[in-house]
Design an enzyme around this catalytic site. Structure first.
Site, mmCIF file in Angstrom:
data_model
loop_
_atom_site.group_PDB
_atom_site.id
_atom_site.type_symbol
_atom_site.label_atom_id
_atom_site.label_comp_id
_atom_site.label_asym_id
_atom_site.label_seq_id
_atom_site.Cartn_x
_atom_site.Cartn_y
_atom_site.Cartn_z
ATOM 1 N N HIS A 353 0.656 -0.850 0.128
ATOM 2 C CA HIS A 353 -0.039 0.097 0.078
ATOM 3 C C HIS A 353 1.063 1.289 0.126
ATOM 4 C CE1 HIS A 353 -3.850 -2.031 1.337
ATOM 5 N NE2 HIS A 353 -3.356 -2.966 1.257
ATOM 6 N N ARG A 540 -5.112 12.321 5.815
ATOM 7 C CA ARG A 540 -3.993 12.431 7.394
ATOM 8 C C ARG A 540 -3.234 13.147 7.179
ATOM 9 N NH1 ARG A 540 -3.828 7.692 11.718
ATOM 10 N NH2 ARG A 540 -1.383 9.057 11.588
ATOM 11 N N LYS A 545 0.759 14.341 1.230
ATOM 12 C CA LYS A 545 -0.108 15.203 0.927
ATOM 13 C C LYS A 545 -0.136 16.127 0.552
ATOM 14 C CE LYS A 545 -2.391 10.988 3.733
ATOM 15 N NZ LYS A 545 -3.110 10.039 2.301
ATOM 16 N N LYS A 649 -14.189 8.805 -2.951
ATOM 17 C CA LYS A 649 -15.518 8.586 -1.868
ATOM 18 C C LYS A 649 -16.794 10.646 -2.553
ATOM 19 C CE LYS A 649 -13.516 6.113 1.452
ATOM 20 N NZ LYS A 649 -12.975 6.170 1.910
HETATM 21 C C1 26W Z 1 4.509 0.238 9.855
HETATM 22 C C2 26W Z 1 3.558 1.947 10.000
HETATM 23 C C3 26W Z 1 2.433 2.059 8.410
HETATM 24 C C4 26W Z 1 1.524 1.714 9.169
HETATM 25 C C5 26W Z 1 0.331 2.207 7.699
HETATM 26 C C6 26W Z 1 2.782 1.775 7.833
HETATM 27 C C7 26W Z 1 2.495 1.478 6.611
HETATM 28 C C8 26W Z 1 0.520 1.860 6.746
HETATM 29 C C9 26W Z 1 0.072 1.753 6.196
HETATM 30 C C10 26W Z 1 0.466 0.994 4.388
HETATM 31 C C11 26W Z 1 -0.390 3.284 4.886
HETATM 32 C C12 26W Z 1 -1.149 3.442 4.398
HETATM 33 O O1 26W Z 1 -3.079 3.362 4.846
HETATM 34 N N1 26W Z 1 -1.470 3.498 3.306
HETATM 35 C C13 26W Z 1 -2.743 3.768 2.183
HETATM 36 O O2 26W Z 1 -3.500 3.083 2.016
HETATM 37 C C14 26W Z 1 -3.935 3.466 0.601
HETATM 38 C C15 26W Z 1 -5.440 2.009 0.277
HETATM 39 O O3 26W Z 1 -4.753 1.250 0.191
HETATM 40 C C16 26W Z 1 -4.235 4.082 0.180
HETATM 41 O O4 26W Z 1 -5.063 4.482 -0.703
HETATM 42 C C17 26W Z 1 -3.275 4.932 -0.328
HETATM 43 O O5 26W Z 1 -3.028 5.630 -0.820
HETATM 44 C C18 26W Z 1 -1.748 4.854 0.374
HETATM 45 O O6 26W Z 1 -1.856 5.897 1.460
#
Ligand code: 26W
Length: 800
Positions: A353, A540, A545, A649
């Site tokens: 992601h 966020r 962003k 959305k």
């Molecule tokens: C380990 C810390 C951590 C926590 C959360 C690292 C990475 C994350 C997530 C992968 C971050 C996240 O939410 N990424 C988002 O995922 C969405 C669903 O696929 C995408 O639409 C967003 O672009 C992406 O930033």
């Protein structure tokens, strides 16, 4: 539901008495809410039991979606709509003097996630159930979800989120289905019957207790499960310490163990090496895999596990599922390494992601070795075998590049690719970047594993449920088949120039804007003009962003207004949380509030610009904002936003995207055509080239362009009624590094904003664009996404 209004009232009143020990006169709001959940649950649970029965009889393949985060939001309204009993229930309650709306408001959002990744997981569960695909979410029952955000003096302040205080009655705790999870200790290798076997010794074991939440499909009687695990100590207290009067010591172990599922880590896109987080990850995968295997073995043989079970890992956070499944297959089921590996790889699939380098998880070797000694051995072995294979086939350089263990760290993304049969990105551009940059060496070795699954969102929550007026208009115009088959929305295109439809659409947008204005007034005191353009950036807070870019343009526009240039009235709306420890992002929040303070009360602006920050962004608040938006700000630095889902959305609610060619924006452009979206800025390739060649100089851009200099200087020159050093960090970031090309894209952004204004001034054109966006939003329904996962990755079929 098999009951009418009178029957509903009878059951409800009975529940008030027998389950809440009260009556209509005495009941508190919480009693009334809980009695309602009990009443709905009756019917819901029957459907649930029935679905499980049918699924077992059919013995069909099932997918388990492993995720450290799920972000479902509120469930009451959703479940009423999906059961088809909202009107009945509303009337029945009203006759008893109860307001359904009030009960809905009392319900806490289930916020067991940070943002995009967690909300995506919730949308996927919604679509799986609605499409009758056998699937089960596996997560953690955090006692405290994502923090609540207060804005105090313009700053973000975090408060704990006790989401279970409204009862947590949708789910049910299965005390008798606990499993044991082991931490620490050591591994003994012994020969038994000529076979090397591994025995774990001296470990601490804790209990994982499941809490199952029903996930109902839309009007189809089909119910899947979201299983959330809670960490539980085997012993509640130590009698010896207790007898000595050492009460704290007596409960110390319990507190330590239960801390595993105590609180969600509030970091988004930022890896921190914390042992508790590693414990959470292992806790989730170990408990889930054990319970899957227990269930599976009741009616199947272990050798064909992957034919009946798919396990999906949502980003790398549950990657330990790979060595954990190996451990159980080898140590407990007696399979050979080869047999176990074959099953594991064919069971597991992985979604990436993010390409943000700081988000990539790398666990220190010693930490994994100490906490999970047997799992560690297996990871070492996986690494060794893979390394040797690549060394043989591709030589030393390649072997070094792909090493899972390097520099005394375990690279979880590499482990996830090697241990699964499918790796996907979440938008076309993102997948291409994975293939050609971030995971190039792996793509070279396993091209067949890589694929794209562009994200989607559930149109049932974000259109049907949250924008009732627009949904009704759509159903009146094209029928209501779009709810089950969103492709039907395409039919709206023929209304793009229909005068009466356009007028109604415009009217609805206006009403939604009026409703949002009330929320804004109640929470901030700011009065906004419903006839202004509602320009919204909600997500966020993260430097990539680029909320800062938005801010710099507002400063520019403010200046324009003061110079008496013609500016169409605008309301800039922001909402979102920053990670607790992310100083720069928190300063951007402060900056927005400081700027709002200045502009909103400057009488010279004559209400042409308003800047609003809505505190405590969450699913339920977002549902009030999307329907009221005119402009959707999706302005991340190209290449950085893997997909984005807010963009979808907004589009579905008729807002127009103002965005960079990043993530799924590219596909929105494809879907609506370039006349129906406003794009600007560097392309992903250009950004990546700047990084490679290190030839971007923001200071030069700043000096060359007076407009840029003017806006940027206002951060530190006393323009804001605040200490001049307050935003020094942001100022320095922009001038010295500008990692996210804010200055580089600024002039083009101003132009794009002017284009938005031009389009908005022509109502017919704007309406047409708006309709075209709604009509072409079906491909961003998570139903489409989930069908692709089911067919191309999981190989599962729906139950008729
Ligand atoms: C380990 C810390 C951590 C926590 C959360 C690292 C990475 C994350 C997530 C992968 C971050 C996240 O939410 N990424 C988002 O995922 C969405 C669903 O696929 C995408 O639409 C967003 O672009 C992406 O930033």
């Amino acid at each position: 539901m098999g009951f009418n209004k009178e029957y509903f009232k009878k059951v409800y009143l009975n529940n008030l008495c027998t389950l809440c020990e009260t009556n209509l006169e005495e009941a508190t709001l919480l009693d009334k809410y809980n009695a309602l959940v009990y009443t709905i649950r009756d019917d819901l649970y029957k459907k649930w039991v029935n679905t499980n029965k049918i699924r077992k009889e059919n013995n069909v393949k099932k997918v388990y979606y492993f995720s450290l985060e799920f972000l479902p939001g509120k469930l009451l309204d959703r479940n009423l709509i999906y059961l088809g009993i909202k009107d009945l229930c509303n009337e029945a309650l009203e006759e008893m003097g109860i307001s359904l709306k009030e009960l809905e408001e009392l319900e806490e959002d289930a916020a067991l996630g940070n943002g995009g990744l967690g909300r995506l997981a919730a949308c996927f569960l919604d679509s799986m159930a609605s499409l009758q695909l056998p699937g089960c979410g596996c997560g953690i029952k955090y006692k405290y979800g994502l923090f609540k955000q207060k804005i105090i003096n313009g700053y973000q302040v975090e408060e704990e989120d006790n989401w279970l205080k409204s009862g947590g009655l949708w789910g049910i705790t299965k005390i008798d289905k606990c499993v044991e999870v082991k931490f620490g200790g050591n591994v003994k290798s012994i020969y038994e019957n000529n076979k090397l076997i591994f025995k774990e010794e001296n470990y601490h074991s804790i209990l994982a207790e499941p809490y199952d939440v029903p996930v109902l499909g839309y009007k189809n009687e089909f119910v899947n499960t979201l299983r959330l695990w809670r960490a539980k100590s085997k012993k509640d207290f130590d009698f010896d310490y207790f007898s000595l009067g050492e009460y704290l010591k007596a409960v110390e172990e319990k507190v330590d163990i239960e801390s595993i599922s105590y609180v969600l880590y509030p970091d988004d896109n930022n890896y921190k090496n914390k042992v508790l987080r590693l414990k959470q990850q292992y806790f989730l995968v170990s408990a889930s895999i054990q319970s899957i295997i227990n269930e599976y073995k009741k009616s199947n043989k272990i050798n064909s596990f992957h034919e009946k079970i798919a396990i999906h890992i949502n980003d790398t956070h549950p990657t330990l599922a790979i060595p954990e499944l190996m451990r159980i297959l080898i140590d407990y089921e007696g399979l050979s390494w080869q047999e176990a590996w074959h099953i594991t790889v064919n069971t597991i699939s992985y979604t990436n992601h993010t390409i943000m380098p700081e988000a990539l998880e790398k666990w220190p070797l010693h930490m994994v070795k100490e906490l999970l000694p047997r799992v560690y051995m297996i990871i070492e072995e996986i690494n060794k075998r893979f390394y040797e294979r690549v060394l043989r086939e591709k030589g030393e350089q390649k072997a070094k590049n792909i090493a899972i263990i390097f520099n005394n760290e375990i690279n979880m993304a590499k482990l996830a690719i090697v241990g699964s049969h499918s790796v996907n990105g979440v938008a076309k551009l993102h997948t291409n970047i994975l293939k050609s940059e971030v995971m190039r060496d792996f793509y070279d070795i396993y091209p067949e594993r890589f694929n794209n699954k562009t994200n989607g969102i559930t149109h049932r929550r974000f259109l049907l449920k949250s924008n009732t007026k627009l949904s009704n208009l759509i159903s009146e115009s094209i029928g209501d088949c779009w709810i089950k088959s969103p492709k039907e929305l395409k039919k709206l295109e023929s209304f793009a120039e229909d005068k009466s439809f356009c007028e109604k659409l415009q009217c609805i947008k206006k009403e939604n804007k009026i409703e949002l204005s009330k929320i804004i007034k109640d929470s901030t005191g700011i009065i906004v003009d419903e006839n202004s353009i509602f320009d919204v950036q909600i997500k966020r807070f993260h430097l990539y962003k680029r909320q800062l870019l938005n801010v710099l343009n507002i400063i520019y526009m403010y200046n324009e207004v003061l110079q008496n240039r013609d500016v169409f009235p605008r309301t800039f709306i922001f909402s979102g949380k920053a990670a607790r420890g992310y100083y720069e992002a928190k300063q951007v929040i402060k900056l927005i509030n400081a700027l709002g303070e200045k502009i909103n009360k400057d009488s010279r602006v004559k209400d042409k610009i308003k800047v609003v920050f809505l505190e405590n962004y969450r699913v339920s608040l977002s549902e009030r904002i999307f329907p009221a938006a005119d402009v959707s700000e999706q302005i991340s630095t190209a290449s950085k936003e893997a997909s984005g889902t807010g963009n979808m959305k907004f589009m579905m609610n008729g807002a127009i995207t103002l965005g960079t060619l990043d993530g799924a924006n590219v596909e929105i452009l494809e879907a609506v055509g370039k006349e129906n979206i406003v794009t600007f800025g560097l392309k992903a390739e250009e950004v990546l080239n700047y990084y490679k060649n290190r030839n971007y100089n923001p200071f030069e851009v700043y000096n060359r362009e007076p407009i840029i200099k003017n806006s940027v200087d206002k951060l530190v020159n006393g323009f804001l009624d605040i200490n001049r050093d307050e935003f020094k960090v942001l100022y320095n970031e922009l001038l010295r590094r500008d990692e996210y090309f804010v200055l580089k894209d600024f002039m083009e952004y101003i132009k794009a904003q002017k284009k938005i204004e031009q389009l908005y001034k022509n109502t017919n054109v704007w309406n047409k664009i708006s309709i075209t966006n709604i009509a072409n939003s079906a491909r961003f329904s998570s139903d489409r996404t989930i069908k692709e996962y089911a067919k191309e990755i999981w190989n599962i079929e729906n139950i008729k």
